[in-house]
Design a protein around this motif. Sequence first.
Motif, PDB file in Angstrom:
ATOM      1  N   ALA A 165      35.116 -45.223  -5.665  1.00 33.96           N
ATOM      2  CA  ALA A 165      33.810 -45.308  -5.004  1.00 33.96           C
ATOM      3  C   ALA A 165      33.333 -43.920  -4.624  1.00 33.96           C
ATOM      4  N   GLY A 166      32.050 -43.671  -4.783  1.00 32.41           N
ATOM      5  CA  GLY A 166      31.462 -42.405  -4.382  1.00 32.41           C
ATOM      6  C   GLY A 166      31.051 -42.437  -2.911  1.00 32.41           C
ATOM      7  N   PRO A 167      30.587 -41.361  -2.324  1.00 29.20           N
ATOM      8  CA  PRO A 167      30.165 -41.318  -0.916  1.00 29.20           C
ATOM      9  C   PRO A 167      28.963 -42.235  -0.693  1.00 29.20           C
ATOM     10  N   SER A 168      28.913 -42.886   0.507  1.00 25.59           N
ATOM     11  CA  SER A 168      27.804 -43.785   0.832  1.00 25.59           C
ATOM     12  C   SER A 168      26.527 -42.992   1.082  1.00 25.59           C
ATOM     13  N   LYS A 169      25.376 -43.689   1.029  1.00 21.93           N
ATOM     14  CA  LYS A 169      24.100 -43.011   1.258  1.00 21.93           C
ATOM     15  C   LYS A 169      24.013 -42.464   2.675  1.00 21.93           C
ATOM     16  N   LEU A 170      24.553 -43.212   3.679  1.00 23.89           N
ATOM     17  CA  LEU A 170      24.507 -42.752   5.066  1.00 23.89           C
ATOM     18  C   LEU A 170      25.293 -41.461   5.224  1.00 23.89           C
ATOM     19  N   ALA A 171      26.461 -41.393   4.550  1.00 19.77           N
ATOM     20  CA  ALA A 171      27.260 -40.182   4.640  1.00 19.77           C
ATOM     21  C   ALA A 171      26.535 -39.012   3.999  1.00 19.77           C
ATOM     22  N   VAL A 172      25.857 -39.272   2.935  1.00 13.98           N
ATOM     23  CA  VAL A 172      25.121 -38.203   2.259  1.00 13.98           C
ATOM     24  C   VAL A 172      24.000 -37.698   3.146  1.00 13.98           C
ATOM     25  N   ILE A 173      23.256 -38.637   3.801  1.00 11.57           N
ATOM     26  CA  ILE A 173      22.155 -38.230   4.689  1.00 11.57           C
ATOM     27  C   ILE A 173      22.696 -37.433   5.862  1.00 11.57           C
ATOM     28  N   GLY A 174      23.811 -37.895   6.450  1.00 13.16           N
ATOM     29  CA  GLY A 174      24.393 -37.186   7.586  1.00 13.16           C
ATOM     30  C   GLY A 174      24.806 -35.777   7.209  1.00 13.16           C
ATOM     31  N   THR A 175      25.369 -35.645   6.043  1.00 14.80           N
ATOM     32  CA  THR A 175      25.784 -34.320   5.588  1.00 14.80           C
ATOM     33  C   THR A 175      24.587 -33.405   5.431  1.00 14.80           C
ATOM     34  N   MET A 176      23.515 -33.929   4.883  1.00 16.85           N
ATOM     35  CA  MET A 176      22.311 -33.114   4.682  1.00 16.85           C
ATOM     36  C   MET A 176      21.718 -32.685   6.013  1.00 16.85           C
ATOM     37  N   VAL A 177      21.677 -33.613   7.008  1.00 19.53           N
ATOM     38  CA  VAL A 177      21.151 -33.272   8.337  1.00 19.53           C
ATOM     39  C   VAL A 177      22.011 -32.198   8.987  1.00 19.53           C
ATOM     40  N   PHE A 178      23.327 -32.329   8.841  1.00 15.32           N
ATOM     41  CA  PHE A 178      24.230 -31.351   9.432  1.00 15.32           C
ATOM     42  C   PHE A 178      23.988 -29.971   8.834  1.00 15.32           C
ATOM     43  N   ILE A 179      23.839 -29.905   7.515  1.00 15.00           N
ATOM     44  CA  ILE A 179      23.600 -28.618   6.864  1.00 15.00           C
ATOM     45  C   ILE A 179      22.265 -28.042   7.314  1.00 15.00           C
ATOM     46  N   PHE A 180      21.221 -28.934   7.489  1.00 10.21           N
ATOM     47  CA  PHE A 180      19.907 -28.466   7.929  1.00 10.21           C
ATOM     48  C   PHE A 180      19.981 -27.851   9.335  1.00 10.21           C
ATOM     49  N   LEU A 181      20.738 -28.491  10.229  1.00  7.36           N
ATOM     50  CA  LEU A 181      20.869 -27.964  11.593  1.00  7.36           C
ATOM     51  C   LEU A 181      21.595 -26.630  11.603  1.00  7.36           C
ATOM     52  N   ILE A 182      22.574 -26.491  10.790  1.00  9.33           N
ATOM     53  CA  ILE A 182      23.302 -25.212  10.710  1.00  9.33           C
ATOM     54  C   ILE A 182      22.361 -24.111  10.278  1.00  9.33           C
ATOM     55  N   VAL A 183      21.521 -24.400   9.270  1.00  7.87           N
ATOM     56  CA  VAL A 183      20.582 -23.390   8.783  1.00  7.87           C
ATOM     57  C   VAL A 183      19.616 -22.992   9.888  1.00  7.87           C
ATOM     58  N   ILE A 184      19.067 -23.989  10.641  1.00  6.20           N
ATOM     59  CA  ILE A 184      18.128 -23.696  11.742  1.00  6.20           C
ATOM     60  C   ILE A 184      18.814 -22.842  12.802  1.00  6.20           C
ATOM     61  N   PHE A 185      20.041 -23.187  13.124  1.00  7.46           N
ATOM     62  CA  PHE A 185      20.777 -22.428  14.129  1.00  7.46           C
ATOM     63  C   PHE A 185      20.942 -20.970  13.704  1.00  7.46           C
ATOM     64  N   LEU A 186      21.274 -20.753  12.449  1.00 10.70           N
ATOM     65  CA  LEU A 186      21.458 -19.374  11.981  1.00 10.70           C
ATOM     66  C   LEU A 186      20.156 -18.584  12.027  1.00 10.70           C
ATOM     67  N   ILE A 187      19.047 -19.250  11.686  1.00  6.13           N
ATOM     68  CA  ILE A 187      17.758 -18.566  11.699  1.00  6.13           C
ATOM     69  C   ILE A 187      17.411 -18.141  13.139  1.00  6.13           C
ATOM     70  N   VAL A 188      17.565 -19.063  14.107  1.00  3.73           N
ATOM     71  CA  VAL A 188      17.258 -18.753  15.516  1.00  3.73           C
ATOM     72  C   VAL A 188      18.167 -17.659  16.031  1.00  3.73           C
ATOM     73  N   PHE A 189      19.442 -17.715  15.628  1.00  2.00           N
ATOM     74  CA  PHE A 189      20.399 -16.705  16.093  1.00  2.00           C
ATOM     75  C   PHE A 189      19.979 -15.303  15.634  1.00  2.00           C
ATOM     76  N   PHE A 190      19.579 -15.168  14.409  1.00 10.58           N
ATOM     77  CA  PHE A 190      19.182 -13.839  13.908  1.00 10.58           C
ATOM     78  C   PHE A 190      17.861 -13.379  14.499  1.00 10.58           C
ATOM     79  N   LEU A 191      16.959 -14.333  14.775  1.00 11.35           N
ATOM     80  CA  LEU A 191      15.680 -13.942  15.401  1.00 11.35           C
ATOM     81  C   LEU A 191      15.912 -13.444  16.831  1.00 11.35           C
ATOM     82  N   LEU A 192      16.781 -14.087  17.601  1.00  6.33           N
ATOM     83  CA  LEU A 192      17.063 -13.644  18.970  1.00  6.33           C
ATOM     84  C   LEU A 192      17.713 -12.269  18.991  1.00  6.33           C
ATOM     85  N   ARG A 193      18.512 -11.965  18.017  1.00  2.00           N
ATOM     86  CA  ARG A 193      19.150 -10.644  17.974  1.00  2.00           C
ATOM     87  C   ARG A 193      18.098  -9.587  17.659  1.00  2.00           C
TER      88      ARG A 193
END
Length: 309
Positions: A281-309
């Motif tokens: 069985a491959g990964p479920s759709k919910l797991a795929v969506i959660g992974t994508m949201v997690f990656i999106f939040l990481i990207v936003i966090f990195l952008i804010v971190f570099f702007l504050l510096r």
Amino acid sequence: MKEAAMSFSGTIRGVIVFLLAADRPKTCNVSLSPRGKVEEGKPVTLTCRSDANPAAQYTFYKHNHSLTVGSGEVYPFHSVSSEDRANYFCKCENKYGNHTSSPLFLDILYAPKLPVVSVTPGEIMEGSLVTLTCLSNANPAASYRWYRENDNNPLSLRENLNLNNVNSSASGRYYCSAWNNLGKKTSTVNIDVKYAPRSLSVSIIPAGKTTKGSSVTLTCSCDANPAALYVWYKEGHESDKTSGQNFIIENIQQEHSGDYHCKVQNSLGYQNATISVIVVAGPSKLAVIGTMVFIFLIVIFLIVFFLLR
């Protein structure tokens, strides 16, 4: 009366002399110029002579077939060929009879003609004895050499080449050269050794376990001559068969898991091979969506971190 008798007697004697001089041909001879053996392409003349009164007419013969009828005493060959090599004689004939000459052999020297090659047996199986034969018409008689393609070392110095216990490596092109002191000719023949399927292998792409919903390709290959036919079927589903070296399963599901058999066959035999397909069985759709949201939040966090510096 005495003079008349003498005149009559003289006339009788003249008739007798004339009758004794006229006769059928007593001799008939054929000759060749130049004498002896003649090379192909050279001119040759046959001459026929006879002692006859009245003069004879001449007919030349090759074997028992007439060449000319009522011709002159000369029969010319402007350019002899190997087909002219034969026995010749002539017939000398006048109105009182005929006489036939003894035969004269015209010997033509020529280079080998294109060799005729043959293979025995006609269909060659692995392990059999194969005989290649080379024959060429030549005068003087031809000598022979057998070669294999891309090999300058002769395999045989006779008209026959024997190949014992042949295998697939014996397949290929062979050459026969026929030669004498006047020239050389070469012919070729191809050897094709037949054998049952062997070296059978099966593979799956992508390798390893297969994810549900993806596609896989099963591949079957072997070495065979003549070329083998391929048939795929799943174990327990022998009625569902697919032909060809490749068997593609698209949008694979759990029920496609199992052993798949490849059967290869030609007129000399067959082989089977098996490969297993494991579907996970491959990964479920919910797991795929959660992974994508997690990656999106990481990207936003990195952008804010570099702007504050």
